[in-house]
Each structure stands twice: as structure tokens, then as C-alpha cells.
Design an enzyme around this catalytic site. Structure first.
Site, PDB file in Angstrom:
ATOM      1  N   HIS A  28      -2.808  -1.309  -3.076  1.00 52.15           N
ATOM      2  CA  HIS A  28      -3.958  -0.430  -2.859  1.00 52.15           C
ATOM      3  C   HIS A  28      -3.845   0.777  -3.783  1.00 52.15           C
ATOM      4  O   HIS A  28      -3.054   1.689  -3.551  1.00 52.15           O
ATOM      5  CB  HIS A  28      -4.011   0.045  -1.402  1.00 52.15           C
ATOM      6  CG  HIS A  28      -4.238  -1.072  -0.426  1.00 52.15           C
ATOM      7  ND1 HIS A  28      -4.004  -0.921   0.927  1.00 52.15           N
ATOM      8  CD2 HIS A  28      -4.681  -2.346  -0.600  1.00 52.15           C
ATOM      9  CE1 HIS A  28      -4.298  -2.053   1.539  1.00 52.15           C
ATOM     10  NE2 HIS A  28      -4.707  -2.940   0.632  1.00 52.15           N
ATOM     11  N   ASP A  67      -3.966  -4.926   6.289  1.00 52.88           N
ATOM     12  CA  ASP A  67      -4.367  -5.815   5.208  1.00 52.88           C
ATOM     13  C   ASP A  67      -3.250  -6.814   4.916  1.00 52.88           C
ATOM     14  O   ASP A  67      -2.086  -6.436   4.768  1.00 52.88           O
ATOM     15  CB  ASP A  67      -4.685  -4.985   3.957  1.00 52.88           C
ATOM     16  CG  ASP A  67      -5.423  -5.782   2.893  1.00 52.88           C
ATOM     17  OD1 ASP A  67      -5.977  -6.848   3.228  1.00 52.88           O
ATOM     18  OD2 ASP A  67      -5.445  -5.330   1.736  1.00 52.88           O
ATOM     19  N   SER A 127       0.856  -1.191   0.000  1.00 50.84           N
ATOM     20  CA  SER A 127       0.000   0.000   0.000  1.00 50.84           C
ATOM     21  C   SER A 127       0.887   1.235   0.000  1.00 50.84           C
ATOM     22  O   SER A 127       1.666   1.426  -0.935  1.00 50.84           O
ATOM     23  CB  SER A 127      -0.950  -0.032   1.205  1.00 50.84           C
ATOM     24  OG  SER A 127      -1.845   1.066   1.169  1.00 50.84           O
ATOM     25  N   THR A 128       0.822   2.060   1.036  1.00 56.06           N
ATOM     26  CA  THR A 128       1.582   3.307   1.074  1.00 56.06           C
ATOM     27  C   THR A 128       3.076   3.038   0.919  1.00 56.06           C
ATOM     28  O   THR A 128       3.667   2.286   1.687  1.00 56.06           O
ATOM     29  CB  THR A 128       1.335   4.047   2.406  1.00 56.06           C
ATOM     30  OG1 THR A 128      -0.071   4.181   2.600  1.00 56.06           O
ATOM     31  CG2 THR A 128       1.987   5.417   2.387  1.00 56.06           C
ATOM     32  N   MET A 188      -0.060   1.257   5.129  1.00 58.20           N
ATOM     33  CA  MET A 188      -0.803   1.505   6.355  1.00 58.20           C
ATOM     34  C   MET A 188      -1.902   0.471   6.534  1.00 58.20           C
ATOM     35  O   MET A 188      -2.316  -0.188   5.584  1.00 58.20           O
ATOM     36  CB  MET A 188      -1.391   2.918   6.357  1.00 58.20           C
ATOM     37  CG  MET A 188      -2.463   3.181   5.325  1.00 58.20           C
ATOM     38  SD  MET A 188      -3.176   4.843   5.476  1.00 58.20           S
ATOM     39  CE  MET A 188      -1.742   5.860   5.103  1.00 58.20           C
TER      40      MET A 188
END
Length: 390
Positions: free
Chosen positions: A236, A332, A207-208, A329
Site C-alpha cells: 500500500h 487486505d 502495508s504499514t 493495518m
């Protein structure tokens, strides 16, 4: 320039609200974002400005921790302002804001390579401008998370995960599964034994900070000689952005990468990226393994989400599945990773020191499901060793 609230640089308290600057040439968007952020008691908007040049100047007068930075602006656009802002404060956390176009998706990924921490699709007139909550929730979450990370890295805030004092198990120090390295925890982690069989598929969740981490890991795998297995990636990202991500992987890592297509055969040597807006899972039809896309409800506030991908893969590949959880973050991938290890598969996570946000990999590491927790620079070679061992 419209200043919402001010604070003198150098005199701000680091235990108060996260200090944010909003930069957008649209007064409507600036107003919307400022109202959303100010509504959260953990955030204060210290400046709201109309272009990158004024944003650079505003850093001389305001103590800012996080910037929401538009891409397309007059005088100085976001991509031009980005290095100037980071030059003045290398610890700034900058979130690029852009409309969902191929051009802006390309620019956003370029911005990430130049030091931006994250990106967010701009609010749309049909939904978010009319009071929709999706944009608001995402904006507040990213600002607070990145602000907290900045403070943690400066020793001004408590770590996201408390210290653990558990004893490692198995033999994580073997060449196939290095011990925890460069991990800024106060106590040892419990590591599972390294896998003994070569995987039939490699799955990656991120993600991030994920795009740059993906380019590094996949590029290192290519540099080591490549792998014959298919690779499935859930990052994401919204639609359009995942299209550009696949193209960047093909160019930067020299791998054949594409967005996954519902019903297509899973083939060795191919990288499949979950399309924005869809969960990407696997299904078995006789001896064939195929991709399946669905728009089931978001999990962990995300679609695509890592957990449904991992649950489906665990059912099909069992102990011959290798999972990598990279920076991001939230948590998940941790629950799906538990299903993977219960089925005999293995999980490796990125360490805290090299993660932009140690949320997803930290959750996996703290859950005790990992065979290794490694710096980003070691993950590609680790995966290659496991994927090519006889």
C-alpha cells in the site's frame, strides 16, 4: 508554537483519546490536520508546532503517543528530528508527512528504516485542501491504529483480535512449515497442512511497516541462494513511492525489482511491484502469463490492493502459488488468501510480535487460511525452502 490542548506528561489517562502532536512548518497544513484529527472523538491534538526542534522540546511538556511529522522544515527537519524524538520516547509512533516527490519518497523510506512507523502523502491544494475526504480518512485511520497498537503493546488496550481456542490441523511442525512461533495469542491457531508442491510464483502483500519487512524477507531469500520464481508485491503506497520502493529492493535485497507494466510477460527471477494508484493482477494468454494494471475501484480502501492480485493469481497458478502476508493495518489479503487456499495454494503470515501492525497478517491468521505464522526473521528462509525444494 500554537498549543491546541495540553496535558501534563505522566498524568494522562490511557483509556482516553489518542494524544497527537502535529509538526509542520505550514500553519495552513497544521491547522487542517489539527481540525481533521480533533473532529474525531477518539483523538486529541495536544500540541501543534512549526519545526522539529520545537517538537523535541514539546515532549518535555506534553504526553504524546503519535506524531505527524513533516519532512521539510526550517531549523530542524523531520529526518533530523526523528531520532531525537525516539530517543526521548522509544515507544512513540511517528507518521512521516511529505509531498509526492521522488526526493521525499526517498527520505520517507529512509525515515522508516530509522524508526518511523508509517508515512502519509501531504494534502494537496487541488483536492484535500478543498474539503476532500481521502486525506482525512487516511490520517485519522493511521493515527488511531498506531495509537491503539502502542497501547496494546503496553498492555493498556484490548488486542485487535480476540483470543481463539481452535486446534491446529495438519503437520505444521515439519521443517517445511514451522509451527506458530513468537505469536502473542492466548489460544492456538488452526494451521493448514504445509504445501507439497513447489510454487511457480510467490506473491507478497504488505502495508504499514511493509517496506522494512520486505527488505528483510527478500534479503534473507537472496542470502539463502535466491529463488527462480517471479515475485509479485502489492504494498500500500502512493505513486512515486512505489518507484523508490522497487529501487530500494534492487539495492538492499540484490534482486531485480521494478514497477509492473501493463501487458509485460511475467518472468522468473523478477520482482514486480504494483505501481501506486493501480491494481496489479495477472492474466493468461495461451501459455503466456502477463501482468495487467487497472484502476478499478479501491478495495479495502486501497489501490493497489492485495485481494485483486491474489484472486487473479489463484485462477492461473492454483496450487502452485505461495502467498506471504506481511505487517499492515486492515484486512487486505485475507479474502484473496481464502480464494488462494480454496484453489490449492498456500499462505504464510507474519506473526504479531514482529509486525508493526498485526492487521493484515492477523486477519489471515485468524481466518484459518495459513500454513504457517512466523516471525519476520524466519519468513525468508521458509519461502526459500518451499521455492527450491525438489
Amino acid at each position: 508554537m500554537a498549543v491546541v490542548s495540553g496535558s501534563s506528561s505522566g498524568g494522562a489517562k490511557d483509556d482516553g483519546p489518542i494524544r497527537v502532536m502535529v509538526v509542520d512548518d505550514s500553519a495552513v497544513v497544521r491547522g487542517l490536520e489539527s481540525r481533521i484529527l480533533q473532529a474525531d472523538p477518539g483523538i486529541t491534538v495536544v500540541a501543534s508546532v512549526g519545526n522539529g526542534q520545537v517538537a523535541v522540546q514539546a515532549l518535555e511538556r506534553h504526553d504524546v503517543e503519535v506524531i505527524v511529522l513533516d519532512i521539510e522544515m526550517p531549523v530542524m527537519d523531520g529526518l533530523t528530528a526523528l531520532p531525537e524524538l525516539l530517543k526521548r520516547d522509544p515507544n512513540l509512533k511517528i507518521i512521516m508527512s511529505s509531498t509526492l516527490t521522488l526526493k521525499n519518497a526517498e527520505v520517507s523510506l529512509t525515515a522508516l528504516s530509522k524508526g518511523a512507523a508509517d508515512y502519509i502523502p501531504k494534502p494537496t491544494a487541488s483536492r484535500d485542501m478543498g474539503g476532500g475526504q481521502d486525506f482525512a480518512v487516511e490520517l485519522v485511520s493511521k493515527v488511531k491504529t498506531l495509537g491503539r497498537v502502542r497501547r496494546q503493546r503496553s498492555g493498556l488496550a484490548k488486542p485487535l483480535f480476540p483470543p481463539r481456542s481452535r486446534t491446529p490441523v495438519g503437520t505444521p511442525a515439519t521443517p517445511a512449515a514451522p509451527a506458530v512461533s513468537a505469536l502473542s495469542l492466548k489460544g492456538p491457531l488452526q494451521l493448514r497442512p504445509p504445501p507439497t508442491e513447489r510454487p511457480d510464483l510467490i506473491a507478497i502483500g504488505s502495508s504499514t511497516g511493509g517496506p522494512q519487512a520486505l527488505f528483510k524477507v527478500l534479503g534473507d531469500i537472496t542470502a539463502a541462494g535466491g529463488v527462480p520464481q517471479p515475485i509479485m508485491i502489492t504494498q500500500h503506497m502512493p505513486a512515486t513511492f512505489t518507484t523508490i520502493l522497487a529501487e530500494h529492493i534492487t539495492r538492499s535485497a540484490r534482486m531485480s525489482a521494478k514497477e509492473g507494466v501493463d501487458g509485460e510477460l511475467i518472468k522468473g527471477g523478477q520482482v514486480y511491484v504494483a505501481p501506486g494508484g493501480f491494481h496489479m493482477v495477472a492474466k493468461a494468454e495461451g501459455t503466456q502469463r502477463k501482468l495487467a494494471l487497472n484502476q478499478d475501484p479501491p478495495e479495502n480502501f486501497c489501490r493497489p490492493s492485495v485481494d485483486p492480485m491474489l484472486r487473479s493469481l489463484a485462477q492461473i497458478y492454483g496450487r502452485r502459488l505461495l502467498v506471504v502476508i506481511l505487517t499492515g493495518m486492515g484486512s487486505d489479503g485475507a479474502k484473496g488468501g481464502k480464494v488462494v487456499v480454496d484453489s490449492g495454494g498456500s499462505v504464510v503470515a507474519q506473526d504479531e510480535a514482529t509486525s508493526v501492525v498485526w492487521g493484515m497478517p492477523g486477519a489471515a491468521a485468524q481466518a484459518g487460511i495459513c500454513s504457517a505464522v512466523l516471525p519476520l526473521s524466519e519468513i525468508g528462509s521458509y519461502v526459500h525452502r518451499l521455492a527450491t525444494k525438489r
